[in-house]
Design a protein around this motif. Structure first.
Motif, mmCIF file in Angstrom:
data_model
loop_
_atom_site.group_PDB
_atom_site.id
_atom_site.type_symbol
_atom_site.label_atom_id
_atom_site.label_comp_id
_atom_site.label_asym_id
_atom_site.label_seq_id
_atom_site.Cartn_x
_atom_site.Cartn_y
_atom_site.Cartn_z
ATOM 1 N N ILE A 62 0.835 -1.207 0.000
ATOM 2 C CA ILE A 62 0.000 0.000 0.000
ATOM 3 C C ILE A 62 0.864 1.250 0.000
ATOM 4 C CG2 ILE A 62 -1.716 1.317 1.288
ATOM 5 C CD1 ILE A 62 -2.882 -1.156 0.044
ATOM 6 N N ASP A 63 1.893 1.273 0.852
ATOM 7 C CA ASP A 63 2.780 2.437 0.906
ATOM 8 C C ASP A 63 3.602 2.566 -0.377
ATOM 9 O OD1 ASP A 63 1.909 3.188 3.408
ATOM 10 O OD2 ASP A 63 3.458 2.043 4.460
ATOM 11 N N PHE A 64 3.960 1.420 -0.970
ATOM 12 C CA PHE A 64 4.743 1.452 -2.202
ATOM 13 C C PHE A 64 3.964 2.105 -3.336
ATOM 14 C CE2 PHE A 64 6.152 -0.889 -6.129
ATOM 15 C CZ PHE A 64 7.340 -0.180 -6.280
ATOM 16 N N ILE A 65 2.681 1.788 -3.445
ATOM 17 C CA ILE A 65 1.855 2.391 -4.494
ATOM 18 C C ILE A 65 1.896 3.908 -4.409
ATOM 19 C CG2 ILE A 65 -0.517 2.662 -5.353
ATOM 20 C CD1 ILE A 65 -1.069 -0.173 -4.370
ATOM 21 N N LYS A 66 1.874 4.430 -3.204
ATOM 22 C CA LYS A 66 1.842 5.876 -3.003
ATOM 23 C C LYS A 66 3.132 6.562 -3.442
ATOM 24 C CE LYS A 66 -1.307 5.313 0.935
ATOM 25 N NZ LYS A 66 -1.471 5.434 2.393
ATOM 26 N N THR A 67 4.201 5.790 -3.616
ATOM 27 C CA THR A 67 5.473 6.375 -4.046
ATOM 28 C C THR A 67 5.628 6.400 -5.563
ATOM 29 O OG1 THR A 67 6.739 4.282 -4.092
ATOM 30 C CG2 THR A 67 6.536 5.423 -1.966
ATOM 31 N N ILE A 68 4.756 5.685 -6.284
ATOM 32 C CA ILE A 68 4.884 5.570 -7.739
ATOM 33 C C ILE A 68 4.175 6.726 -8.425
ATOM 34 C CG2 ILE A 68 4.520 4.100 -9.756
ATOM 35 C CD1 ILE A 68 4.251 1.727 -7.881
#
Length: 232
Positions: A62-68
């Motif tokens: 979930i946090d990774f998606i927010k970085t893309i």
């Protein structure tokens, strides 16, 4: 449709790869155990879909998606159904697979992704043609090929920027790499194709095209310099 898998569990990797091999119209371009490995790939490559585990060793899915920036469509995978509600709050997520999942359930998720992505029908080349018509919002727009300054991809949309207009519609940059003449148009980043006639200067890993600063992807730089007849 192109995709990658970000999954740290080997059995889950094997299941996804096995299911994907059954689909002739879906191309698996990479399998990654950690988000940081996948991030390096996504910075230099464009994919339509990502299978993403929520529980990863370095950062949560979930946090990774927010970085893309401009994330592709996402199908979440996890053994914990409690995450489903919170993950659906992110617009880019199209479905949620709870492990272990059957092929039927996997196929349902794929079909949801296809509806979101709307993979375009390949279009014919325009090499040598002075103009063509582009269908945007049920209107045929005449585009002079030499007037195209650059193209930009954002999520599932393409913006065609000419000297006097900007047209945005659902399409993929990969489709345009097949459409445009190789000697005139150059892909410089996973999200950009430029017309070399409008190049003003190159500074580090950025290229200036008629006043617009565009990033140069690491994997595209050598080809760019070659096509511009520049020696490092």
């Amino acid at each position: 449709m192109t995709c990658i898998v970000i999954e740290d569990e080997i059995p889950a990797q094997r299941i996804l790869k096995n299911y994907l091999e059954k689909l002739p119209n879906v191309e698996l371009q990479g399998v990654f155990k950690a988000a940081i490995e996948a991030n390096s790939f996504l910075n230099n490559n464009q994919v339509d879909l990502v299978f993403l585990d929520i529980n990863l060793p370095d950062i949560s899915g979930i946090d990774f998606i927010k970085t893309i920036k401009n994330p592709p469509a996402i199908i979440m995978t996890t053994a914990y159904p409690d995450y489903a509600l919170s993950s659906y709050e992110l617009e880019t997520i199209v479905d949620y697979l709870v492990k272990p999942f059957s092929f039927d359930r996997f196929l349902k998720a794929i079909n949801k992704a296809k509806e979101r992505i709307r993979v375009p029908i390949p279009i014919s080349k325009i090499e040598g043609e002075e103009f063509f018509f582009l269908n945007v919002d049920k209107t045929l727009h005449k585009i002079e090929t030499n007037s195209i300054v650059y193209l930009e991809s954002s999520r599932n949309y393409i913006s065609v920027i000419t000297k006097n207009k900007k047209l945005t519609y659902i399409d993929s940059l990969k489709n345009w790499t097949c459409k445009l003449a190789d000697n005139q148009f150059i892909q410089v980043h996973k999200s950009f194709i430029i017309n070399k006639a409008y190049v003003e200067k190159i500074s580090g890993n950025e290229i200036y095209v008629q006043g617009t600063r565009i990033p140069i992807g690491r994997t595209f730089k050598q080809d760019l310099l070659k096509k511009l007849n520049i020696k490092e």
